[in-house]
Design a protein around this motif. Structure first.
Motif, mmCIF file in Angstrom:
data_model
loop_
_atom_site.group_PDB
_atom_site.id
_atom_site.type_symbol
_atom_site.label_atom_id
_atom_site.label_comp_id
_atom_site.label_asym_id
_atom_site.label_seq_id
_atom_site.Cartn_x
_atom_site.Cartn_y
_atom_site.Cartn_z
ATOM 1 N N ARG A 136 31.301 95.960 144.913
ATOM 2 C CA ARG A 136 30.293 96.067 143.866
ATOM 3 C C ARG A 136 30.667 97.137 142.848
ATOM 4 N NH1 ARG A 136 24.165 94.939 145.737
ATOM 5 N NH2 ARG A 136 23.980 95.182 143.484
ATOM 6 N N GLU A 137 31.300 98.203 143.307
ATOM 7 C CA GLU A 137 31.731 99.264 142.395
ATOM 8 C C GLU A 137 32.737 98.727 141.379
ATOM 9 O OE1 GLU A 137 31.926 103.377 141.075
ATOM 10 O OE2 GLU A 137 30.522 102.287 142.381
ATOM 11 N N VAL A 138 33.731 97.994 141.864
ATOM 12 C CA VAL A 138 34.765 97.462 140.981
ATOM 13 C C VAL A 138 34.186 96.452 140.010
ATOM 14 C CG1 VAL A 138 36.860 96.052 140.910
ATOM 15 C CG2 VAL A 138 36.655 97.889 142.594
ATOM 16 N N VAL A 139 33.343 95.549 140.509
ATOM 17 C CA VAL A 139 32.753 94.525 139.638
ATOM 18 C C VAL A 139 31.890 95.162 138.557
ATOM 19 C CG1 VAL A 139 31.097 92.614 139.566
ATOM 20 C CG2 VAL A 139 32.835 92.681 141.360
ATOM 21 N N SER A 140 31.068 96.139 138.934
ATOM 22 C CA SER A 140 30.159 96.768 137.973
ATOM 23 C C SER A 140 30.908 97.553 136.907
ATOM 24 C CB SER A 140 29.168 97.678 138.699
ATOM 25 O OG SER A 140 28.306 96.930 139.515
ATOM 26 N N ARG A 141 31.914 98.301 137.318
ATOM 27 C CA ARG A 141 32.666 99.095 136.343
ATOM 28 C C ARG A 141 33.487 98.198 135.416
ATOM 29 N NH1 ARG A 141 32.465 104.463 136.622
ATOM 30 N NH2 ARG A 141 31.626 105.449 138.504
ATOM 31 N N SER A 142 34.019 97.113 135.945
ATOM 32 C CA SER A 142 34.755 96.171 135.105
ATOM 33 C C SER A 142 33.828 95.524 134.077
ATOM 34 C CB SER A 142 35.403 95.089 135.979
ATOM 35 O OG SER A 142 36.316 95.656 136.903
ATOM 36 N N TYR A 143 32.636 95.229 134.505
ATOM 37 C CA TYR A 143 31.638 94.630 133.608
ATOM 38 C C TYR A 143 31.279 95.595 132.486
ATOM 39 C CZ TYR A 143 27.235 92.290 132.354
ATOM 40 O OH TYR A 143 26.225 91.644 131.696
ATOM 41 N N SER A 144 31.096 96.859 132.825
ATOM 42 C CA SER A 144 30.762 97.859 131.816
ATOM 43 C C SER A 144 31.886 97.998 130.793
ATOM 44 C CB SER A 144 30.504 99.202 132.495
ATOM 45 O OG SER A 144 30.284 100.217 131.544
ATOM 46 N N LEU A 145 33.129 98.005 131.267
ATOM 47 C CA LEU A 145 34.268 98.112 130.357
ATOM 48 C C LEU A 145 34.364 96.892 129.444
ATOM 49 C CD1 LEU A 145 36.981 99.593 132.757
ATOM 50 C CD2 LEU A 145 35.924 100.733 130.793
ATOM 51 N N MET A 146 34.026 95.728 129.970
ATOM 52 C CA MET A 146 34.051 94.513 129.163
ATOM 53 C C MET A 146 33.048 94.595 128.021
ATOM 54 S SD MET A 146 33.487 90.565 130.406
ATOM 55 C CE MET A 146 34.828 90.733 131.593
ATOM 56 N N ILE A 147 31.846 95.090 128.315
ATOM 57 C CA ILE A 147 30.823 95.211 127.272
ATOM 58 C C ILE A 147 31.265 96.202 126.208
ATOM 59 C CG2 ILE A 147 28.444 95.918 126.797
ATOM 60 C CD1 ILE A 147 27.727 94.932 129.607
ATOM 61 N N LYS A 148 31.831 97.315 126.638
ATOM 62 C CA LYS A 148 32.302 98.310 125.667
ATOM 63 C C LYS A 148 33.380 97.745 124.758
ATOM 64 C CE LYS A 148 31.216 102.520 128.241
ATOM 65 N NZ LYS A 148 31.719 103.777 128.826
ATOM 66 N N SER A 149 34.278 96.953 125.319
ATOM 67 C CA SER A 149 35.368 96.408 124.520
ATOM 68 C C SER A 149 34.913 95.290 123.595
ATOM 69 C CB SER A 149 36.495 95.904 125.439
ATOM 70 O OG SER A 149 36.054 94.826 126.242
ATOM 71 N N LEU A 150 33.885 94.556 123.998
ATOM 72 C CA LEU A 150 33.412 93.432 123.182
ATOM 73 C C LEU A 150 32.397 93.851 122.121
ATOM 74 C CD1 LEU A 150 32.916 90.663 125.913
ATOM 75 C CD2 LEU A 150 34.668 90.689 124.124
ATOM 76 N N PHE A 151 31.568 94.864 122.443
ATOM 77 C CA PHE A 151 30.457 95.190 121.553
ATOM 78 C C PHE A 151 30.464 96.632 121.054
ATOM 79 C CE2 PHE A 151 29.131 91.651 124.231
ATOM 80 C CZ PHE A 151 28.710 90.735 123.279
ATOM 81 N N PHE A 152 31.417 97.432 121.535
ATOM 82 C CA PHE A 152 31.593 98.811 121.050
ATOM 83 C C PHE A 152 30.310 99.633 121.218
ATOM 84 C CE2 PHE A 152 34.154 95.848 118.511
ATOM 85 C CZ PHE A 152 35.414 96.246 118.907
ATOM 86 N N LEU A 153 29.743 99.539 122.410
ATOM 87 C CA LEU A 153 28.535 100.289 122.736
ATOM 88 C C LEU A 153 28.875 101.387 123.748
ATOM 89 C CD1 LEU A 153 25.984 97.341 123.021
ATOM 90 C CD2 LEU A 153 26.284 98.921 121.116
ATOM 91 N N PRO A 154 28.161 102.501 123.725
ATOM 92 C CA PRO A 154 28.554 103.665 124.524
ATOM 93 C C PRO A 154 27.977 103.715 125.935
ATOM 94 C CG PRO A 154 26.741 104.272 123.101
ATOM 95 C CD PRO A 154 27.053 102.827 122.798
ATOM 96 N N PHE A 155 27.096 102.792 126.274
ATOM 97 C CA PHE A 155 26.372 102.926 127.534
ATOM 98 C C PHE A 155 27.211 102.455 128.716
ATOM 99 C CE2 PHE A 155 23.363 102.071 124.055
ATOM 100 C CZ PHE A 155 22.827 103.337 123.972
ATOM 101 N N ASN A 156 26.833 102.933 129.905
ATOM 102 C CA ASN A 156 27.677 102.744 131.077
ATOM 103 C C ASN A 156 27.172 101.740 132.095
ATOM 104 O OD1 ASN A 156 29.700 104.970 130.570
ATOM 105 N ND2 ASN A 156 27.816 106.157 130.509
ATOM 106 N N ASP A 157 25.873 101.503 132.139
ATOM 107 C CA ASP A 157 25.323 100.690 133.229
ATOM 108 C C ASP A 157 24.160 99.846 132.708
ATOM 109 O OD1 ASP A 157 24.568 99.568 135.604
ATOM 110 O OD2 ASP A 157 24.050 101.448 136.592
ATOM 111 N N TYR A 158 24.417 98.569 132.513
ATOM 112 C CA TYR A 158 23.417 97.688 131.920
ATOM 113 C C TYR A 158 22.547 96.995 132.975
ATOM 114 C CZ TYR A 158 25.947 98.324 127.573
ATOM 115 O OH TYR A 158 26.521 98.876 126.459
#
Length: 249
Positions: A136-158
């Motif tokens: 779950r740690e890997v999946v969640s952190r990968s998801y957060s990085l994907m959002i940052k790269s696609l939408f350029f938002l600063p938040f860490n945990d959606y």
């Protein structure tokens, strides 16, 4: 003047975990939220077990607990329905397993009362204390990085099930959110952030509930499809939104 706060708990077939969770939540709010008018809303999205009868029993036993039944499945649908029906100043939600420590809930509410439209619990912000499986740690952190790269938002945990909104902000945003399931949180926050709503990310203590019914792989695939829909189709504009200004820390 005391703010009114609705705490929505979306449930689906939770006859076993519901009594303990509602006892803990009700006791906490009675002891720690004395400066607010609060209400717990059990939002049942189509349960087929004894969740309806258990919820009705809890609503009779504990002051401040109400129950609403939504026939269609969907965690996001349950939250949306309960929030749109609310008359509270602040609408919030949390998961029935209380995986997120309630100690930060007053801080969540204060942020919305004072200067923010939205406050979100974060398991990845500095100061968070998290105990979870590596998967779950890997999946969640990968998801957060994907959002940052696609939408350029600063938040860490959606996806942390621990959020509070000003009701007027929620009512403006909810009609634009298409997803009714697990991607609901992410879609709501991306639309809000792009529209310039002030969002506060608050570190939380979080312990994974091994009884969780979240299917990590299928949920992750739903999230990826939702992100690509927003990236390719565009993030919808919010009428009357505050606009992109300087972000608060």
């Amino acid at each position: 003047m005391k703010s009114a706060v609705d705490v929505v708990v979306p449930v689906f077939n939770e006859e076993e975990r519901l009594p303990e969770g509602m006892m803990i939540l009700s006791r906490f709010l009675q002891e720690r939220m004395t400066e607010h008018h609060w209400r717990i809303v059990i939002a049942d999205n189509g349960s087929t077990d004894s969740t309806p009868s258990v919820s009705e029993m809890l609503a009779q036993r504990y002051p401040g607990i109400t129950y609403t039944y939504i026939p269609q499945k969907g965690r996001g649908r349950a939250i949306r329905t309960a929030w749109l029906q609310s008359n509270a100043d602040i609408v919030s939600y949390m998961d029935v397993d209380i995986s997120t420590s309630l100690n930060q809930f007053p801080r969540l509410v204060r942020a919305v009362e004072r200067d923010y439209h939205i406050a979100m619990g974060s398991r990845f912000a500095r100061g968070a204390d998290v105990k979870r499986s590596m998967k779950r740690e890997v999946v969640s952190r990968s998801y957060s990085l994907m959002i940052k790269s696609l939408f350029f938002l600063p938040f860490n945990d959606y996806q942390c099930g621990f959020k509070a909104f000003r009701r007027d902000a929620a009512q403006a945003l909810l009609p634009l959110v298409k997803n009714d399931h697990w991607f609901f949180d992410t879609e709501l926050l991306i639309i809000a952030a792009k529209a310039g709503y002030r969002i506060r990310e608050i570190p939380v203590q979080w312990v994974e509930d091994r009884r969780s019914k979240v299917r990590v792989v299928s949920t992750a695939w739903e999230d990826v499809r939702g992100l690509m829909r927003l990236r390719l189709g565009g993030v919808p504009k919010v009428p009357g939104a505050p606009g992109r200004g300087k972000r608060r820390p």
